[in-house]
Design an enzyme around this catalytic site. Structure first.
Site, PDB file in Angstrom:
ATOM      1  CB  SER A 660      -0.880  -0.045   1.247  1.00 47.76           C
ATOM      2  OG  SER A 660      -1.364   1.217   1.522  1.00 47.76           O
ATOM      3  NE  ARG A 662      -1.836   1.418   5.060  1.00 50.03           N
ATOM      4  CZ  ARG A 662      -1.906   0.096   5.164  1.00 50.03           C
ATOM      5  NH1 ARG A 662      -1.242  -0.530   6.105  1.00 50.03           N
ATOM      6  NH2 ARG A 662      -2.664  -0.594   4.343  1.00 50.03           N
TER       7      ARG A 662
END
Ligand code: SF4
Length: 779
Positions: A660, A662
């Site tokens: 991800s 993130r």
């Protein structure tokens, strides 16, 4: 016009949220002027770049990227070498918190906010959505007020998954788009270059700061033949991920070409591009083809389709364009695949999967099948799985495994309800969850499992790291097509192969499932469903809106700028730990229950590296505090060092930060006092995220040196950081970066040297020097 799609995720006036009961009404006519790429300007820019490149034929990826250069004649782009300054045509709690630091009245490019990560899948859409909205009221209200203040489009919870909404509403052939999520490349199915970035990158675009990317190399994937039988677009990418592995696309764009592309649906191409993220590719894309035009018309964007048709030459690779590598896939011969568990590149053709199950001694049971996610939640996906479910209904059987369906958007949900697919899926025992990420991001409450019971789930998602879906490290998660998820869920067996194995009907007779079939697009058109989830067509900023963040909030925290970077060399950097093996952004900053703290840096930092395996003691999230001799959780020991004024680093393995996009994984490290990370190699997005937050990412010049270092060592001094920040030429500089030496001291006093490499561009050095990209932007 440049259109940047910083795609945030998650808020709101709850009086506007209605239940998910169908209240279908026609969608208002759309003004496509803001979503049509400025083709004449792009074509003209490209002509200038082509002159600089002596008119050599270009790949489509190059054409789109170079036509978005801020100074088309200012640089001669060389793949793999030149840093490009780009103007994306233009996603998040943390992105917005960072944008607030920029002090601007509105975003420089159209920006949308999506609320797909905080909705927990449990009992079904209606109940789950109401509960999630209640539990996340504070966050949703924050995001909605920020959207109003800064003029962003706010897609309310329940509207759908970011990438599906983007495909349905914003993506267009030739567009250069950024999104704060690694599966942003989904829009490549509509011919866009759509790149997953950290929130800080999106903030650049929102603040009209040129966005920088090293000119990627291009992998050409030639598709021939035609998919048939049980094989679907998902199998193209599952096969390719197996071939390239999770690192094989790093620094590359994957560009599809060849006659096979004409046979694919637009959403099928979206599926293929979406999972290009799993090989670490910068993005993936397809050239403009008829199915894209059909999809644009079906989603109310006829003018975009026509503008693209007029510029079709621009939207495909030049004759004779050369790829850095070519892979050929014959769709006619492709088998269905099942990838996993625990890594997306463990690819097994369906014909061999039962043997793998038996060889590994896995229990022959599918506990749950899950369909949906941004990868596979199109009308076509839902129609094809319904063709299988219908056969089961006719034979009087239900799914033996738990069976959950997540529509990708409210538009899909409403349309499949009208067209009857939902009813059929429910008849076989399917539970339709809210239009959101749900179990794909760990937002899943399971009632079917005893704690830590080993079990297998099949999903049509794109990620399958340990703990990803239900937080249970013994859940084996396999990725496959929605069609195979359905067929294998009906059988309940992990060894089931629908091509060769029969199911048993309600009377005890065997029958074979016929291969799936379905429409790419609904014959009677899409219906929008609940219009209250949608933003106003054109959002205007309203400076009078107050964005309230309660200082006592445990879920939102106003950010403070980080302090500046070092003026000279680093001295006395404590090696907090050496990480062994896979360390994804999920390991660095876990999702699931932690997602509720995404807007609160202090609180979410309590999950820092809690999935990391300490190479020195073979324990997860356990490290020794060298000052006290006691073991503690990684974030606790990191915080202790920080309190003692001891900056610390981590030494990591290959592809650190994969997965991800993130940005918390970078922010948290910086927040807890880590100014540098030394890895065998980095995943692209995470490496940039670290640079953006003022952390210096270094790789071992000799990856074997990873063996030499251990937690508890101290980097007594660096050699080369002072030159870097002063802008002086360093030792062994290359166009891609330079060398930094580290003098390291073991706890017994013995010293050794490590040669490390950086890839910092001039602008990135400024981020490091000023403490973050945002600090540098503020001047
Ligand atoms: Fe949501 Fe999963 Fe797609 Fe990420 S990969 S956007 S969590 S559906």
């Amino acid at each position: 016009m440049s259109f940047l799609q910083p795609l945030a995720r998650t808020s709101s006036r709850w009086s506007h949220i209605r239940t998910l009961a169908s209240s279908a009404s026609s969608r208002p006519a759309r003004d496509c002027s803001r979503i049509t790429p400025p083709y004449p300007k792009l074509v003209s820019n490209l002509e200038k770049v082509k002159r600089v490149l002596d008119n050599r034929p270009l790949t489509l990826a190059e054409k789109i990227l170079y036509s978005h250069l801020t100074e088309p004649e200012g640089v001669k782009p060389i793949r793999g070498q030149t840093y490009l300054k780009l103007s994306p045509d233009a996603s998040a709690q943390m992105a917005i918190l960072q944008f607030m630091l920029a002090g601007m009245p509105t975003t420089a490019v159209p920006t949308s906010i999506h609320c797909d990560h905080l909705i927990v899948g449990h009992k079904g859409a209606a109940q789950d959505l109401v509960k999630s909205v209640e539990n996340n009221k504070e966050i949703f209200n924050f995001l909605e007020s920020a959207a109003e203040k800064y003029g962003m489009s706010f897609w309310k919870p329940g509207s759908g998954i970011i990438h599906q909404i983007v495909l349905e509403n914003y993506a267009a052939p030739g567009l250069l788009m950024l999104g704060t999520d690694s599966h942003t490349p989904n829009a490549g199915g509509l011919g866009a270059i759509a790149i997953g970035v950290g929130g800080a990158d999106a903030v650049d675009a929102m603040a009209n700061i040129p966005w920088e990317l090293k000119a990627p190399e291009v992998i050409g994937v030639k598709l021939t033949g035609k998919l048939n039988g049980w094989t679907s677009p998902k199998d193209v990418i599952l096969h390719l991920v197996g071939k390239l592995t999770v690192r094989g696309g790093t620094g590359h764009i994957i560009e599809y070409f060849g006659p096979g592309i004409e046979t694919l649906s637009c959403t099928g191409m979206g599926t293929i591009c979406n999972m290009g993220a799993e090989v670490g590719a910068t993005t993936s894309l397809f050239p403009f083809v008829n199915s894209m035009a059909s999809y644009l018309h079906a989603t109310g964007r006829g003018p975009v389709a026509e503008a693209a048709r007029h510029n079709a030459n621009f939207l495909r690779a030049d004759e004779g364009a050369v790829y850095d590598k070519v892979i050929e896939i014959n769709l006619s011969e492709l088998e269905p695949y099942i990838n996993g568990p625990f890594t997306p590149d463990l690819a097994t053709p369906l014909s061999k999967f039962a043997d793998v199950v038996r060889k590994n001694g896995w229990k022959d049971e599918v506990k749950v099948g899950l369909i949906g996610s941004c990868t596979n939640s199109s009308y076509e996906d839902m129609d094809r799985v319904t063709s299988l479910a219908k056969q089961a209904v006719e034979k009087g059987i239900k799914s033996k495994a738990g069976f959950f369906i997540t529509p990708g958007s409210e538009q899909i949900r409403a349309t499949i309800e009208r067209d009857g697919q939902t009813g059929v899926l429910e008849k076989v025992g399917g539970v339709v969850l809210a239009n959101a990420c749900g179990p794909c991001i760990g937002q899943w409450t399971r009632d079917d499992l005893n704690d830590k019971e080993e079990n297998a789930i099949l999903t049509s998602f794109n990620r399958n790291f340990k703990n990803r879906n239900d937080g249970n490290s013994t859940t084996m998660n396999f990725l496959t097509s929605p069609e195979l998820v359905t067929a294998m869920s009906l059988s309940g067996k992990l060894t089931f192969n629908p091509l060769t194995d029969p199911l048993v009907d309600a009377s005890g007779n065997e029958f074979m499932l016929q291969p799936p079939y379905g429409d790419n697009l609904p014959k009677d058109g899409f219906i929008p469903g609940n219009l209250s989830y949608m933003p106003a067509d054109v959002s205007k900023p309203n400076p009078s809106v107050e964005i309230n963040v309660d200082p006592k909030s445990t879920r939102l925290q106003v950010l403070e700028p980080f302090g500046p970077g070092p003026e000279g060399e680093f001295t006395d950097l404590q090696v907090l730990l050496k990480v062994k093996g896979k360390c994804t952004t999920d390991h660095i900053s876990a999702a699931g229950p932690w997602l509720k703290y995404k807007g609160h840096l202090e609180n979410i930092s309590n999950n820092t590296l809690n999935g990391a395996l300490n190479a020195d003691n073979d324990k997860v999230n356990v490290v020794k505090n060298v000052f006290t001799g006691e073991e503690g959780a990684i974030h606790e020991v990191g915080r202790d060092y920080q309190k003692l004024g001891k900056p610390w680093i981590v030494v990591t393995d290959h592809n650190y930060g994969e997965g991800s996009a993130r940005e918390h994984a970078a922010l948290q490290m910086r927040y807890l006092g880590c100014p540098m990370i030394l890895a065998r190699s980095f995943a692209r997005i995470h490496q940039t995220n670290l640079k953006k937050q003022g952390v210096l990412p270094l790789t071992f010049a000799d990856p074997a040196d990873w063996e030499k270092m251990h937690g508890g060592d101290v980097i007594e001094s660096t050699v080369g950081v002072a030159d870097l920040v002063a802008g002086r030429p360093g030792k062994n500089d290359t166009p891609e970066g330079g060398e930094i030496s580290l003098v390291v001291r073991r706890p017994n006093g013995e010293k050794y040297e490590i040669r490390a490499l950086h890839t910092m561009s001039k602008d990135q050095v400024q981020w490091f020097k000023k403490g973050s990209a945002l600090n540098a932007a503020r001047g």
